[in-house]
Structures are given as structure tokens and as C-alpha cells.
Design a protein around this motif. Sequence first.
Motif, PDB file in Angstrom:
ATOM      1  N   ILE A  66      -0.821  -0.891  -4.584  1.00  0.00           N
ATOM      2  CA  ILE A  66       0.060  -0.504  -5.862  1.00  0.00           C
ATOM      3  C   ILE A  66       0.431  -1.972  -6.517  1.00  0.00           C
ATOM      4  N   GLN A  93      -9.623  -5.493  -0.278  1.00  0.00           N
ATOM      5  CA  GLN A  93     -10.106  -4.293  -0.641  1.00  0.00           C
ATOM      6  C   GLN A  93     -11.743  -4.601  -0.285  1.00  0.00           C
ATOM      7  N   THR A 120      -3.552   3.148  -0.639  1.00  0.00           N
ATOM      8  CA  THR A 120      -3.909   2.641  -2.195  1.00  0.00           C
ATOM      9  C   THR A 120      -3.089   1.433  -2.282  1.00  0.00           C
ATOM     10  N   LEU A 168       0.653  -1.170   0.034  1.00  0.00           N
ATOM     11  CA  LEU A 168       0.069  -0.106   0.099  1.00  0.00           C
ATOM     12  C   LEU A 168       0.881   1.281   0.057  1.00  0.00           C
TER      13      LEU A 168
END
Length: 278
Positions: A52, A112, A50, A46
Amino acid sequence: MSSHDSSQRGSGSAFLPFILIGVILLGLLLFSGFYLVEPGKATIHLRLGTIIKTNTSAGLYFKIPLVDSITTFDLRIQMATIETNALSKDLQGVSVGMVVNYRIQDAAALYQNIGTEFEKIIINPFVQESVKAVVAKFDAESLIQKRHEAKERVIDELTTRLSSKHIQLVDFNFTHLDFSEDFIKAVESKQIAEQDAKRAENQTKQVREEATQARARAEAEAFALKVKRESLTPELIKLKEVEAQIKAIEKWDGHLPQITGSTIPLMPLLDKHAEIKK
């Protein structure tokens, strides 16, 4: 001159601890930029929250200190032990213990959509709901006798539900199915009554069989007597009388019995004996 040099050396010595601390902190910072992925595990990389990339191959990887973060998932088969209470079709309370073996299929999607508390959020509730639904389809006695069938139904339902959440069901097993003491006593009493009834039924069958055999023997004896009676013709009766008289003659010792009164016609008997000998 010497006093000036001494003051410079003193000021340099005062900064030395701060320099050492800075070097140590820099080393720790650089060291924290590396992370290790172990075999059988996956890491979610992350950057500022986010995703990656996802690393599933074992090895050493780099991340930007204080900016990137790592979340690790175990991709090997894992085990969850779950306890719940359910009601059978005939409304008997059942305490159910289960062991669920599962494996993560897609770590990134799981993280997620659900996060790291997937066992608490997904597996535990799904298993309890599926087990309660299946147990409600069996009455208490059938559940004991058809435990394997109930297990297969739970597996079918759980496989579909967990797969939609990126979790593979590997195996499911009941560790125990416990009923109330009153129900256990009722089942035991019923089993004893069934055994007694079966024993009585067997005894009744045995008595009936013995009676049937006795009747068959009696009928056979009666039939034999009937045949024997029907075979006694007048000629056979007369022949048996003659044979009896012959046996009496053969036993005679030659002395006539001393009898007063009318005489016994012995000569006809002697004549019959002579005729038979011829």
C-alpha cells in the motif's frame, strides 16, 4: 448481609487476573500498531499481502495490528562476498574470490519482482556468470598481468545486468585469483628460463661489443702503421741515417779505435757533421 458482600468480593477478585491479562494484551496490540523506520532504510507496508506504500523517511509510522505487515530493506551500500571457479581461455582452472558493493535503487519494485532473497537469487548468480564469461576471454598468464582490465570488463557487464533488476553496482574487486600448483610451477620455470635467456643475450651482446671495439682498435693501429710507412720517403730515411751518425760522433771520445785491416773513412762523416752545424 455480610455473607452476600463477601461472596461478591470473592467473585470480583476471581476475575481480576483476567482483566489484567486483557489490559496487557490490549496494550501490546496497540503497541504493535506502530513501527519505526531507521535512517538509510526503506519499509514496504503490506496490507493482506498487497503493497500500500513505501516509507523511506526516518520516523514512527502506524499499521493496523494483525492486518498489516512490514518488510524492511537497507538502502545503504552493502557488501557481498562471493567465491567461484572458472576456466581461462587456455583451459586453466582459476579459483576466484570477489567482493561486490551494491545499493538498492527501488525497494518496492525489487520486493515485488524478486522478494527479500535478492542477493541469493540475483546478485550471486549474476556475478558468477559475468566473472566466468570475462575470465574465459583471457589466457592464464594474461589474466594475471591484466587483472585490472578483467575487473573493468566485469564491472561493465554487471552494471547493466544489475541495473535492470533495480540494483546499483557501486564497486567490484577481485580478492584473489588462484591457479593450480602445476600451473604456478610452470610459470615460475618459464620466468626462470626467460631470465636465463636474457642474461645469455646480454652476455652475447657484451662479447660482440668487446670484439667490435678490439677490431676497431686493430684497424686504427694498422691504419697508423700504414700512414707511417707511407710517410718514410728516401730523403727522410737518409736524414735519419745522418742523425744516427751524428749521434755516434757526438758520443766519440776522440780516440780512434784500434782496428787492423782496412781503414774507416771517417773524414766524410766529420765533413757532414760540420755542414749540419753550419
